[in-house]
Write an enzyme that holds these catalytic residues in place. Structure first.
Site, PDB file in Angstrom:
ATOM      1  CG  ASN A   9     -80.859 -49.844  55.903  1.00  0.00           C
ATOM      2  OD1 ASN A   9     -81.625 -49.230  55.530  1.00  0.00           O
ATOM      3  ND2 ASN A   9     -79.794 -49.169  55.969  1.00  0.00           N
ATOM      4  CD1 TRP A  10     -85.809 -53.331  53.186  1.00  0.00           C
ATOM      5  CD2 TRP A  10     -87.477 -52.538  52.163  1.00  0.00           C
ATOM      6  NE1 TRP A  10     -86.626 -54.599  52.939  1.00  0.00           N
ATOM      7  CE2 TRP A  10     -87.705 -53.814  52.408  1.00  0.00           C
ATOM      8  CE3 TRP A  10     -88.385 -51.844  51.282  1.00  0.00           C
ATOM      9  CZ2 TRP A  10     -89.084 -54.368  52.306  1.00  0.00           C
ATOM     10  CZ3 TRP A  10     -89.797 -52.314  51.408  1.00  0.00           C
ATOM     11  CH2 TRP A  10     -90.068 -53.629  51.597  1.00  0.00           C
ATOM     12  CE  LYS A  11     -77.565 -50.057  52.649  1.00  0.00           C
ATOM     13  NZ  LYS A  11     -76.135 -49.766  52.673  1.00  0.00           N
ATOM     14  CG  HIS A  95     -76.614 -46.358  58.039  1.00  0.00           C
ATOM     15  ND1 HIS A  95     -75.707 -46.249  56.965  1.00  0.00           N
ATOM     16  CD2 HIS A  95     -77.136 -47.753  58.030  1.00  0.00           C
ATOM     17  CE1 HIS A  95     -75.881 -47.304  56.209  1.00  0.00           C
ATOM     18  NE2 HIS A  95     -76.319 -48.213  57.158  1.00  0.00           N
ATOM     19  CD  GLU A  97     -75.296 -46.454  53.075  1.00  0.00           C
ATOM     20  OE1 GLU A  97     -76.596 -46.307  53.286  1.00  0.00           O
ATOM     21  OE2 GLU A  97     -74.805 -47.457  52.932  1.00  0.00           O
ATOM     22  CD  GLU A 167     -74.886 -51.212  59.913  1.00  0.00           C
ATOM     23  OE1 GLU A 167     -75.407 -52.039  59.632  1.00  0.00           O
ATOM     24  OE2 GLU A 167     -74.818 -49.899  59.529  1.00  0.00           O
ATOM     25  N   GLY A 173     -71.694 -52.654  52.362  1.00  0.00           N
ATOM     26  CA  GLY A 173     -72.068 -52.809  50.758  1.00  0.00           C
ATOM     27  C   GLY A 173     -70.581 -53.002  50.063  1.00  0.00           C
ATOM     28  CB  SER A 212     -70.495 -57.582  53.534  1.00  0.00           C
ATOM     29  OG  SER A 212     -70.460 -56.276  52.994  1.00  0.00           O
ATOM     30  N   GLY A 233     -78.234 -54.871  54.927  1.00  0.00           N
ATOM     31  CA  GLY A 233     -78.604 -53.695  54.061  1.00  0.00           C
ATOM     32  C   GLY A 233     -78.920 -54.666  52.451  1.00  0.00           C
ATOM     33  N   GLY A 234     -78.024 -55.133  51.674  1.00  0.00           N
ATOM     34  CA  GLY A 234     -78.291 -55.523  50.126  1.00  0.00           C
ATOM     35  C   GLY A 234     -78.889 -56.925  50.425  1.00  0.00           C
TER      36      GLY A 234
HETATM   37  C1  PEP Z   1     -76.357 -51.640  56.035  1.00  0.00           C
HETATM   38  O1  PEP Z   1     -76.874 -50.849  55.156  1.00  0.00           O
HETATM   39  O2  PEP Z   1     -76.640 -50.984  57.182  1.00  0.00           O
HETATM   40  C2  PEP Z   1     -75.516 -52.483  55.812  1.00  0.00           C
HETATM   41  C3  PEP Z   1     -74.682 -53.191  56.614  1.00  0.00           C
HETATM   42  O3  PEP Z   1     -75.607 -52.769  54.473  1.00  0.00           O
HETATM   43  P1  PEP Z   1     -74.819 -54.158  53.656  1.00  0.00           P
HETATM   44  O4  PEP Z   1     -75.373 -55.373  54.429  1.00  0.00           O
HETATM   45  O5  PEP Z   1     -75.106 -54.301  52.396  1.00  0.00           O
HETATM   46  O6  PEP Z   1     -73.401 -54.130  54.015  1.00  0.00           O
END
Ligand code: PEP
Length: 251
Positions: A9-11, A95, A97, A167, A173, A212, A233-234
């Site tokens: 997930n590049w956000k 999500h 966010e 999640e 994050g 994470s 994500g990251g």
């Molecule tokens: C996400 O954006 O769905 C996510 C899990 O981010 P991260 O891996 O950065 O926690």
């Protein structure tokens, strides 16, 4: 037998040149990995780039949100059919966010889920509790309410065309990851809840963990019986990190 799936997930990150280098690195890195599926969910403007670079490869692509309507006067919104035009397989729905920053309710998320399925997209439906909810012992109640919104609207047959991502909001994050046991317990709860409606759909449902995930913790998470891969994500923004997580999904 469920196949493992790892989705980036590049956000709201990326630029043409950076994306090109990232996708080239991921394409090269996953080429030798067996028995797992991979995808990246990119910002809308880069769908065309993802399509032209990933077409015919092992990596599917998708987006991070859709509107629940197929067309209309919805300035700034993107319809499910528009993603289909760009060859998307996946779309992330609900999500945290989107739920938190853009005030998307369970009902809106369920409507988007339904619209995605009807357009032939595979929703990656996100559920998860905040830290305050976990501390108050409400994790199962929160996740059940989020899941039931979709089960009520689209039924188990809708979920048979989807992926679920657990999640925990407190792990996204933040660098804090749910322990494999904590995540497994919620994954098993989700599968059981779907099984009450349809045991076969539950058995085949791919349930990703997100929050994470890193190269250093992916293998122990993915080894749990109800964790079928990750939503990343990251770490999906660095080719070597993402590829290392993909490798951990190899059976
Ligand atoms: C996400 O954006 O769905 C996510 C899990 O981010 P991260 O891996 O950065 O926690």
């Amino acid at each position: 037998m469920r196949r493992k799936l790892v989705v980036g997930n590049w956000k709201m990150f990326g630029r043409l040149a950076r994306n090109k280098a990232l996708l080239e690195g991921v394409l090269a890195g996953v080429s030798g990995i067996k028995d797992a599926d991979f995808a990246v969910c990119v910002p809308y403007p880069y769908l065309s780039q993802a399509q032209s670079m990933l077409q015919g490869s092992r990596i599917a692509w998708g987006a991070q949100n859709i509107n629940q309507f197929e067309e209309g006067a919805f300035t700034g919104a993107v319809a499910p059919g528009m993603l289909v035009d760009f060859g998307c397989r996946y779309v992330i729905i609900g999500h945290s966010e989107r739920r938190g920053l853009f005030h998307e309710s369970n009902e809106i998320a369920a409507a988007k889920f339904d619209a995605a399925v009807k357009s032939g997209l595979t929703p990656i439906f996100c559920v998860g509790e905040t830290l305050a909810e976990r501390d108050a012992g409400l994790t199962e109640q929160v996740v059940a309410t989020q899941l039931d919104a979709v089960l009520d609207r689209a039924g188990a047959s809708g979920l048979s065309k989807a992926v679920v991502a657990y999640e925990p909001v407190w792990a996204i994050g933040t660098g804090k990851t749910a322990s494999p046991e904590q995540a497994q317990a919620v994954h098993a709860f989700i599968r059981q809840r779907v099984a009450w409606q349809d045991a076969k759909v539950a058995q085949n449902l791919v349930i990703l963990y997100g929050g994470s995930v890193k190269a250093s913790n992916a293998a122990e998470l993915f080894a749990m019986p109800d964790i079928d891969g990750g939503l990343i994500g990251g770490a999906s923004l660095v080719a070597d990190d993402f590829v290392a997580i993909c490798r951990a999904a190899q059976n």
